[in-house]
Design a protein around this motif. Structure first.
Motif, PDB file in Angstrom:
ATOM      1  N   ALA A  41       0.845  -1.202   0.000  1.00 35.06           N
ATOM      2  CA  ALA A  41       0.000   0.000   0.000  1.00 35.06           C
ATOM      3  C   ALA A  41       0.882   1.255   0.000  1.00 35.06           C
ATOM      4  O   ALA A  41       2.016   1.231  -0.466  1.00 35.06           O
ATOM      5  N   SER A  42       0.385   2.353   0.570  1.00 31.83           N
ATOM      6  CA  SER A  42       1.080   3.640   0.447  1.00 31.83           C
ATOM      7  C   SER A  42       2.331   3.783   1.305  1.00 31.83           C
ATOM      8  O   SER A  42       3.016   4.800   1.216  1.00 31.83           O
TER       9      SER A  42
ATOM     10  N   SER B 191      -8.216   5.974  -5.650  1.00 27.88           N
ATOM     11  CA  SER B 191      -6.961   6.417  -5.033  1.00 27.88           C
ATOM     12  C   SER B 191      -7.186   7.545  -4.036  1.00 27.88           C
ATOM     13  O   SER B 191      -8.099   8.365  -4.203  1.00 27.88           O
TER      14      SER B 191
ATOM     15  N   ASN C 265      -2.079  10.212  -4.389  1.00 23.09           N
ATOM     16  CA  ASN C 265      -1.553   9.581  -5.598  1.00 23.09           C
ATOM     17  C   ASN C 265      -1.454  10.568  -6.748  1.00 23.09           C
ATOM     18  O   ASN C 265      -0.633  10.403  -7.654  1.00 23.09           O
TER      19      ASN C 265
ATOM     20  N   TYR D 277      -0.307   1.797  -5.099  1.00 26.86           N
ATOM     21  CA  TYR D 277      -1.617   1.280  -5.506  1.00 26.86           C
ATOM     22  C   TYR D 277      -1.491  -0.203  -5.864  1.00 26.86           C
ATOM     23  O   TYR D 277      -0.492  -0.627  -6.463  1.00 26.86           O
ATOM     24  N   ASP D 278      -2.471  -1.003  -5.494  1.00 23.30           N
ATOM     25  CA  ASP D 278      -2.407  -2.436  -5.748  1.00 23.30           C
ATOM     26  C   ASP D 278      -2.089  -2.717  -7.218  1.00 23.30           C
ATOM     27  O   ASP D 278      -2.751  -2.201  -8.121  1.00 23.30           O
TER      28      ASP D 278
ATOM     29  N   THR E  51      -4.920  -0.461   1.354  1.00 27.00           N
ATOM     30  CA  THR E  51      -5.562  -0.838   0.096  1.00 27.00           C
ATOM     31  C   THR E  51      -6.309  -2.151   0.307  1.00 27.00           C
ATOM     32  O   THR E  51      -6.136  -2.829   1.325  1.00 27.00           O
ATOM     33  N   THR E  52      -7.095  -2.509  -0.684  1.00 28.42           N
ATOM     34  CA  THR E  52      -7.862  -3.755  -0.600  1.00 28.42           C
ATOM     35  C   THR E  52      -6.951  -4.950  -0.387  1.00 28.42           C
ATOM     36  O   THR E  52      -7.212  -5.813   0.454  1.00 28.42           O
TER      37      THR E  52
END
Length: 433
Positions: A107-108, A142, A168, A208-209, A290-291
């Motif tokens: 993730a971030s 995002s 992002n 981002y995934d 993130t997911t």
């Protein structure tokens, strides 16, 4: 932060800069496995039976690694993260870890590597007018800071957007300034290799995934440790709130007016939240969610002269702000255990630092540096650092931000007398009422 206890016999004086020496004995550039499969799929419920041994053999074992003994506090029982690590930011000693080298979606928190790679490239007062192409390719859903096309921003503005709002859109604009996303990804991967962060494979610069994009708690901790050498990185990471430029609109009498709006850091240990207080001594660094990754976080905090780094990846407990709660528990344990617990491994220095270390024998071990109590069978069990990257521009051994300036760190004999990383006084800013 108090000055290190060890004395450096040789020092270089640079205006407003404090010189400490770079480095730990050179460890393991053991080839890390290539990304297998896609993190887009649900991650395995169990870590691999064998993982990278960069930093020590015990860090490659699944499960919790800690040397409990008389006087060492017991680890908190309510930590559910798939992977975590507690390390001394100065010495690099890993005090405890759980699946430290498990390659997971970051993730971030990957933005720490993005910042450490790009921050030295553009002065903060550089101005850039955003064009539509700069914002192309941003993933659906995002996190954004609110950058507008055809508006002009300073690099300082953009970094505030990256660190505080995990924007992002700010990442993509800075990537466009850096010859594009593909070039930025390439440089991030090169810099990760220079830092010996061999669990990491970058596909998207914003975290981002993306298929094949992975990192580990160990690598994220290396990124934070490297970034915190830089003054501007420390300042951005510790900023609680700031003004960000808005959209230019027509005001009274047709005059164009550009207003600003406030942005606040999404790091809850720094800014606080309804169920998470500001953590005493916190000084950054970066969160993500993130997911595929779940919640991820790397933090740095200082208490009583000790500076610790904690990384937590994907807590299984579904409570609000759980990643921060588990990080705080590990920080609490680390500050109680520091100086009492024997480390289980170490955070390695960049390749350039290890190569520059005088007195290193062919296996990459520095004479007289010692094992540091890693419990991995002595220094002989630590793999040697591999050769430096062809493009030295990706390394941090050339210039590190310290206090008021950039300090070139190839100071020879200092490596022999001080194994501490030159982590400067941290910048802490508390939220104002």
């Amino acid at each position: 932060m108090p000055a290190p206890k060890q004395t450096v016999r040789r020092s270089l004086l640079v205006t407003s800069a404090v010189l400490s020496s770079l480095a730990l004995a050179a460890p393991a550039a053991v080839a890390a496995p290539k990304p297998s499969g896609s993190p887009s799929a649900s991650p395995s419920a169990t870590p691999p039976a064998s993982m990278s041994t960069v930093g020590g053999a015990r860090l490659g074992r699944p499960g919790t690694q800690v040397n409990l003994a008389s006087g060492v506090p017991v680890l908190p029982k309510d930590v559910t993260a798939r992977s975590w690590i507690v390390a001394d930011a100065e010495s690099g000693d890993v005090l405890a870890a759980h699946n430290a080298h498990w390659r997971l979606a970051p993730a971030s928190t990957l933005k720490m590597l993005f910042a450490d790679t790009l921050l030295p490239k553009f002065p903060g007062d550089t101005r850039h007018k955003v064009v539509p192409a700069d914002l192309a390719g941003i993933g659906s859903g995002s996190s954004m800071v609110g950058i507008k096309e055809e508006e002009t921003y300073t690099v300082h503005d953009l970094w505030l957007g990256v660190f505080l709002r995990s924007g992002n859109d700010a990442v993509h604009v800075l990537s466009a300034m850096n010859k594009g996303v593909d070039n930025t990804v390439k440089e991030m991967n090169e810099h990760a290799e220079e830092l010996q962060a061999l669990d990491t494979h970058v596909v998207s610069p914003d975290g981002y995934d993306a298929e094949g994009q992975v990192s580990s708690a160990y690598d994220l901790t290396l990124f934070a440790r490297s970034g915190m050498q830089k003054k501007d990185f420390r300042e951005y990471a510790s900023t609680v709130r700031a003004k960000f430029p808005g959209e230019t609109k027509k005001g009274k009498k047709g005059k164009k007016v550009r207003e600003s709006f406030e942005i606040q850091n999404t790091n809850r240990l720094l800014a606080g939240d309804s169920d998470v207080p500001v953590y005493q001594g916190i000084a950054g660094v970066k969160n993500g969610n993130t997911t595929n990754a779940g919640a991820t976080f790397t933090g740095v905090a200082e208490r009583g002269g000790k500076v610790l780094l904690v990384t937590v990846m994907n807590p299984e407990k579904p409570e609000h702000n759980e990643v921060y709660k588990e990080t705080a528990r590990l920080f609490d344990w680390g500050f109680k255990a520091a100086g009492k617990v024997q480390p289980v491994g170490e955070l390695v220095p960049p390749k350039g630092a290890a190569q520059a270390k005088p007195g290193a024998n062919p296996s990459g071990e520095a004479g007289g540096s010692g094992d540091g109590g890693s419990g991995t069978g002595g220094t002989g069990s630590k793999p040697a650092a591999s050769a430096p990257a062809a493009d030295g521009s990706s390394g941090i051994g050339t210039a590190l931000g310290i206090t008021g300036g950039l300090l070139v760190l190839l100071a020879g004999a200092a490596f022999l007398v001080n194994r501490r990383w030159p982590l400067p006084d941290l910048v802490r800013r508390r939220p104002r009422p």
